[in-house]
Scaffold this active site. Structure first.
Site, PDB file in Angstrom:
ATOM      1  CB  SER A 142      -0.871   0.011   1.269  1.00 44.31           C
ATOM      2  OG  SER A 142      -1.503   1.253   1.458  1.00 44.31           O
ATOM      3  CE1 TYR A 155      -3.884  -2.079   5.432  1.00 38.84           C
ATOM      4  CE2 TYR A 155      -3.141   0.108   4.765  1.00 38.84           C
ATOM      5  CZ  TYR A 155      -3.652  -1.142   4.446  1.00 38.84           C
ATOM      6  OH  TYR A 155      -3.927  -1.450   3.127  1.00 38.84           O
TER       7      TYR A 155
END
Length: 239
Positions: A142, A155
């Site tokens: 990501s 995350y």
């Protein structure tokens, strides 16, 4: 560019979102599919779509954070399809909140799924690729794996780890003609982000799961002598 016809692919998080879109895109290229997801119910829609396409596929329920789950699911898929040529590690979860407010259990869930899930599935598939001297692995990280932001420490940490894992693995297995790529997309309109935030953004202007799926197909169709190690995918004008 090389044909993907007849190749075998395993996709984690393969029932919907990026994984589901990639399954559809690969099926259209003649790829046989093994899909892993956390629940039987989540496969309902993708099974219908793949059946309508006349695709060859098998599904398996597994929590990728649990190594025994992964071993069982991969065995089931390999029993039906044979050795896997393409592995797409897409399964992931997120948790958001200030560092001090993020519980140890939340940290563990994110790291066990996003990092150790990638480890477990790759360990189950890699020996066959090495034996064949051929294979493709695409890991989904990501933008959060390139730049940490307030409220996403768990995350971001997991996605930074996926990049490090991917780059190290790439250096180990490129001599076996195995290509390891890692993608770092910006916001993709999926269930993971849908409904978050109160801004007036237009979801259709953000990168869609189908866009990322088409990009992965293009990576896989590159002649085997070449691959793209790391790449970022951004919406052109989502504002």
């Amino acid at each position: 560019m090389q044909s993907l016809q007849g190749k075998k692919a395993l996709i984690t998080g393969g029932s919907r979102g990026i994984g589901g879109a990639t399954a559809i895109a690969l099926a259209k290229e003649g790829v046989e599919l093994g899909l892993i997801a956390r629940s039987e119910e989540s496969f309902e829609s993708i099974r219908k779509e793949l059946t309508d396409l006349g695709a060859t596929f098998v599904t398996a329920v597994a929590d990728v954070s649990q190594e025994s789950n992964v071993e069982r699911a991969v065995k089931n898929i390999r029993d039906h399809l044979g050795d896997i040529d393409i592995l797409i590690n897409n399964a992931g979860v997120g948790t958001y909140g200030n560092f001090q407010e993020t519980s140890t259990d939340e940290w563990k869930k994110v790291l066990d799924t996003n990092v150790m899930g990638t480890v477990h599935v790759t360990k189950a598939i890699l020996p066959d690729m090495i034996n064949k001297n051929h294979g493709d692995i695409i890991n989904i990280s990501s933008m959060s794996g390139l730049k940490g932001t307030a409220g996403s420490s768990a995350y971001s940490a997991s996605k930074f780890a996926v990049i490090g894992l991917s780059e190290s693995l790439m250096q180990e297995v490129r001599r076996n003609n195995i290509r390891v790529s890692v993608l770092t997309p910006s916001l993709v309109e999926t269930d993971l982000v849908r409904g978050k935030g109160s801004d007036k953004r237009n979801p259709k202007k953000y990168t869609q799961a189908e866009d990322l799926a088409e990009y992965m197909v293009s990576l896989l169709k590159l002649e085997q002598r070449t691959f793209i190690k790391t790449s970022a995918q951004w919406g052109t004008n989502p504002f």
